[in-house]
Design a protein around this motif. Structure first.
Motif, PDB file in Angstrom:
ATOM      1  N   PHE A  48       0.805  -1.217   0.000  1.00 13.19           N
ATOM      2  CA  PHE A  48       0.000   0.000   0.000  1.00 13.19           C
ATOM      3  C   PHE A  48       0.837   1.266   0.000  1.00 13.19           C
ATOM      4  O   PHE A  48       0.539   2.216  -0.726  1.00 13.19           O
ATOM      5  CB  PHE A  48      -0.970   0.019   1.199  1.00 13.19           C
ATOM      6  CG  PHE A  48      -2.059  -1.013   1.128  1.00 13.19           C
ATOM      7  CD1 PHE A  48      -2.499  -1.521  -0.089  1.00 13.19           C
ATOM      8  CD2 PHE A  48      -2.674  -1.490   2.285  1.00 13.19           C
ATOM      9  CE1 PHE A  48      -3.507  -2.466  -0.133  1.00 13.19           C
ATOM     10  CE2 PHE A  48      -3.679  -2.435   2.235  1.00 13.19           C
ATOM     11  CZ  PHE A  48      -4.103  -2.924   1.021  1.00 13.19           C
ATOM     12  N   LYS A  49       1.860   1.295   0.849  1.00 17.18           N
ATOM     13  CA  LYS A  49       2.685   2.491   0.946  1.00 17.18           C
ATOM     14  C   LYS A  49       3.392   2.785  -0.379  1.00 17.18           C
ATOM     15  O   LYS A  49       3.332   3.926  -0.861  1.00 17.18           O
ATOM     16  CB  LYS A  49       3.682   2.345   2.100  1.00 17.18           C
ATOM     17  CG  LYS A  49       4.410   3.622   2.403  1.00 17.18           C
ATOM     18  CD  LYS A  49       5.267   3.476   3.645  1.00 17.18           C
ATOM     19  CE  LYS A  49       5.989   4.768   3.950  1.00 17.18           C
ATOM     20  NZ  LYS A  49       6.845   4.688   5.096  1.00 17.18           N
ATOM     21  N   PRO A  50       4.083   1.818  -1.019  1.00 13.32           N
ATOM     22  CA  PRO A  50       4.724   2.125  -2.306  1.00 13.32           C
ATOM     23  C   PRO A  50       3.709   2.470  -3.397  1.00 13.32           C
ATOM     24  O   PRO A  50       3.959   3.342  -4.235  1.00 13.32           O
ATOM     25  CB  PRO A  50       5.471   0.852  -2.670  1.00 13.32           C
ATOM     26  CG  PRO A  50       5.640   0.104  -1.411  1.00 13.32           C
ATOM     27  CD  PRO A  50       4.523   0.518  -0.526  1.00 13.32           C
ATOM     28  N   VAL A  51       2.556   1.800  -3.409  1.00  8.63           N
ATOM     29  CA  VAL A  51       1.537   2.092  -4.412  1.00  8.63           C
ATOM     30  C   VAL A  51       1.011   3.511  -4.199  1.00  8.63           C
ATOM     31  O   VAL A  51       0.828   4.268  -5.149  1.00  8.63           O
ATOM     32  CB  VAL A  51       0.404   1.041  -4.365  1.00  8.63           C
ATOM     33  CG1 VAL A  51      -0.795   1.477  -5.200  1.00  8.63           C
ATOM     34  CG2 VAL A  51       0.901  -0.301  -4.827  1.00  8.63           C
ATOM     35  N   LYS A  52       0.777   3.870  -2.899  1.00 12.00           N
ATOM     36  CA  LYS A  52       0.294   5.210  -2.600  1.00 12.00           C
ATOM     37  C   LYS A  52       1.336   6.239  -3.013  1.00 12.00           C
ATOM     38  O   LYS A  52       1.002   7.270  -3.615  1.00 12.00           O
ATOM     39  CB  LYS A  52      -0.030   5.345  -1.107  1.00 12.00           C
ATOM     40  CG  LYS A  52      -0.606   6.707  -0.770  1.00 12.00           C
ATOM     41  CD  LYS A  52      -1.154   6.727   0.624  1.00 12.00           C
ATOM     42  CE  LYS A  52      -1.686   7.997   1.136  1.00 12.00           C
ATOM     43  NZ  LYS A  52      -1.849   9.144   0.393  1.00 12.00           N
ATOM     44  N   GLU A  53       2.629   5.981  -2.714  1.00 14.57           N
ATOM     45  CA  GLU A  53       3.693   6.907  -3.120  1.00 14.57           C
ATOM     46  C   GLU A  53       3.760   7.000  -4.649  1.00 14.57           C
ATOM     47  O   GLU A  53       3.919   8.087  -5.206  1.00 14.57           O
ATOM     48  CB  GLU A  53       5.035   6.449  -2.565  1.00 14.57           C
ATOM     49  CG  GLU A  53       5.187   6.671  -1.076  1.00 14.57           C
ATOM     50  CD  GLU A  53       6.528   6.151  -0.536  1.00 14.57           C
ATOM     51  OE1 GLU A  53       7.367   5.693  -1.352  1.00 14.57           O
ATOM     52  OE2 GLU A  53       6.710   6.222   0.677  1.00 14.57           O
ATOM     53  N   PHE A  54       3.638   5.870  -5.331  1.00 17.66           N
ATOM     54  CA  PHE A  54       3.649   5.869  -6.801  1.00 17.66           C
ATOM     55  C   PHE A  54       2.494   6.698  -7.354  1.00 17.66           C
ATOM     56  O   PHE A  54       2.660   7.497  -8.268  1.00 17.66           O
ATOM     57  CB  PHE A  54       3.583   4.422  -7.319  1.00 17.66           C
ATOM     58  CG  PHE A  54       3.428   4.343  -8.808  1.00 17.66           C
ATOM     59  CD1 PHE A  54       4.517   4.562  -9.644  1.00 17.66           C
ATOM     60  CD2 PHE A  54       2.186   4.073  -9.377  1.00 17.66           C
ATOM     61  CE1 PHE A  54       4.360   4.485 -11.022  1.00 17.66           C
ATOM     62  CE2 PHE A  54       2.045   4.000 -10.752  1.00 17.66           C
ATOM     63  CZ  PHE A  54       3.126   4.213 -11.583  1.00 17.66           C
ATOM     64  N   MET A  55       1.319   6.500  -6.767  1.00 12.70           N
ATOM     65  CA  MET A  55       0.134   7.228  -7.223  1.00 12.70           C
ATOM     66  C   MET A  55       0.275   8.723  -6.942  1.00 12.70           C
ATOM     67  O   MET A  55      -0.093   9.555  -7.790  1.00 12.70           O
ATOM     68  CB  MET A  55      -1.132   6.673  -6.554  1.00 12.70           C
ATOM     69  CG  MET A  55      -1.483   5.250  -6.973  1.00 12.70           C
ATOM     70  SD  MET A  55      -1.764   5.077  -8.722  1.00 12.70           S
ATOM     71  CE  MET A  55      -3.376   5.748  -8.847  1.00 12.70           C
ATOM     72  N   ASP A  56       0.813   9.067  -5.741  1.00  7.71           N
ATOM     73  CA  ASP A  56       1.022  10.481  -5.429  1.00  7.71           C
ATOM     74  C   ASP A  56       2.037  11.103  -6.396  1.00  7.71           C
ATOM     75  O   ASP A  56       1.831  12.218  -6.901  1.00  7.71           O
ATOM     76  CB  ASP A  56       1.505  10.656  -3.982  1.00  7.71           C
ATOM     77  CG  ASP A  56       0.407  10.376  -2.951  1.00  7.71           C
ATOM     78  OD1 ASP A  56      -0.789  10.411  -3.353  1.00  7.71           O
ATOM     79  OD2 ASP A  56       0.738  10.149  -1.765  1.00  7.71           O
ATOM     80  N   ASN A  57       3.138  10.387  -6.639  1.00  7.77           N
ATOM     81  CA  ASN A  57       4.143  10.890  -7.590  1.00  7.77           C
ATOM     82  C   ASN A  57       3.543  11.051  -8.987  1.00  7.77           C
ATOM     83  O   ASN A  57       3.803  12.037  -9.682  1.00  7.77           O
ATOM     84  CB  ASN A  57       5.351   9.958  -7.651  1.00  7.77           C
ATOM     85  CG  ASN A  57       6.224  10.073  -6.420  1.00  7.77           C
ATOM     86  OD1 ASN A  57       6.177  11.073  -5.710  1.00  7.77           O
ATOM     87  ND2 ASN A  57       7.007   9.036  -6.148  1.00  7.77           N
ATOM     88  N   ARG A  58       2.777  10.059  -9.383  1.00  7.88           N
ATOM     89  CA  ARG A  58       2.149  10.106 -10.702  1.00  7.88           C
ATOM     90  C   ARG A  58       1.205  11.292 -10.794  1.00  7.88           C
ATOM     91  O   ARG A  58       1.180  12.004 -11.789  1.00  7.88           O
ATOM     92  CB  ARG A  58       1.400   8.780 -10.948  1.00  7.88           C
ATOM     93  CG  ARG A  58       0.734   8.692 -12.274  1.00  7.88           C
ATOM     94  CD  ARG A  58       1.763   8.548 -13.383  1.00  7.88           C
ATOM     95  NE  ARG A  58       1.072   8.420 -14.660  1.00  7.88           N
ATOM     96  CZ  ARG A  58       1.515   8.891 -15.778  1.00  7.88           C
ATOM     97  NH1 ARG A  58       2.685   9.494 -15.808  1.00  7.88           N
ATOM     98  NH2 ARG A  58       0.822   8.734 -16.875  1.00  7.88           N
ATOM     99  N   GLN A  59       0.425  11.511  -9.722  1.00  5.83           N
ATOM    100  CA  GLN A  59      -0.507  12.634  -9.710  1.00  5.83           C
ATOM    101  C   GLN A  59       0.267  13.955  -9.757  1.00  5.83           C
ATOM    102  O   GLN A  59      -0.108  14.877 -10.490  1.00  5.83           O
ATOM    103  CB  GLN A  59      -1.400  12.582  -8.466  1.00  5.83           C
ATOM    104  CG  GLN A  59      -2.466  13.669  -8.462  1.00  5.83           C
ATOM    105  CD  GLN A  59      -3.411  13.551  -7.268  1.00  5.83           C
ATOM    106  OE1 GLN A  59      -3.276  12.660  -6.430  1.00  5.83           O
ATOM    107  NE2 GLN A  59      -4.367  14.441  -7.201  1.00  5.83           N
TER     108      GLN A  59
END
Length: 168
Positions: free
Chosen positions: A31-42
């Motif tokens: 969850f944490k890496p996916v959330k960071e990936f999604m935040d970076n992507r956003q």
């Protein structure tokens, strides 16, 4: 037969503990890496959109500047054409004025030549009249005339020659 989910005390607690441990492990690992990936992507998408908007504004400003330059160049072109037309018109007027002056000079020369020819003709006429008078005088001298005959000869001479102007 026992079902998949049984409501036995320890099994339920163990299942709950397993789900909780699985949740914590997934939260840490997934969850944490996916959330960071999604935040970076956003953030990247937001930055890209902002960059595109900024570049659009720059492009609009450059387009406006070029349109203004184009209008200025068109105006300058019109001014150049207007100046060239005015210069051509001035030159044409100058040529016409020079032609008029030359025509006036030619007319003046012609008038002077006419005047000289008139004077020459007058002098020639005077010379011829003098010759005629001399011939008339010689005839008069050859013949003795009375005053009446003398006046008659003069009147005939004047009548024949006409009223010529003797003066310029």
């Amino acid at each position: 037969m026992m079902g998949l989910v049984s409501v036995q005390g320890w099994t339920l607690v163990m299942n709950l503990v397993n789900v909780f441990i699985l949740y914590i492990v997934l939260k840490k690992i997934l969850f944490k890496p996916v959330k960071e990936f999604m935040d970076n992507r956003q953030n990247n998408i937001t930055q890209s959109i902002e960059e595109a908007q900024r570049k659009n504004k720059q492009a609009d400003a450059i387009k406006l500047e070029y349109e203004q330059r184009l209008l200025a160049l068109e105006q300058e072109g019109r001014e150049i054409i207007k100046d060239a037309s005015k210069k051509a018109e001035d030159r044409a007027n100058h040529i016409v004025d020079e032609a008029k002056e030359e025509a006036q000079r030619m007319i003046k020369r012609a008038q002077e030549e006419i005047k000289k020819e008139n004077e020459k003709a007058t002098h020639t006429l005077k010379d011829e009249m003098t010759s005629l008078i001399m011939m008339a005088a010689s005839k008069i001298i050859d013949k003795e005339l009375k005053e009446e005959d003398h006046q008659k000869l003069i009147q005939e001479f004047i009548h024949e020659v006409g009223d010529a102007k003797w003066q310029n």
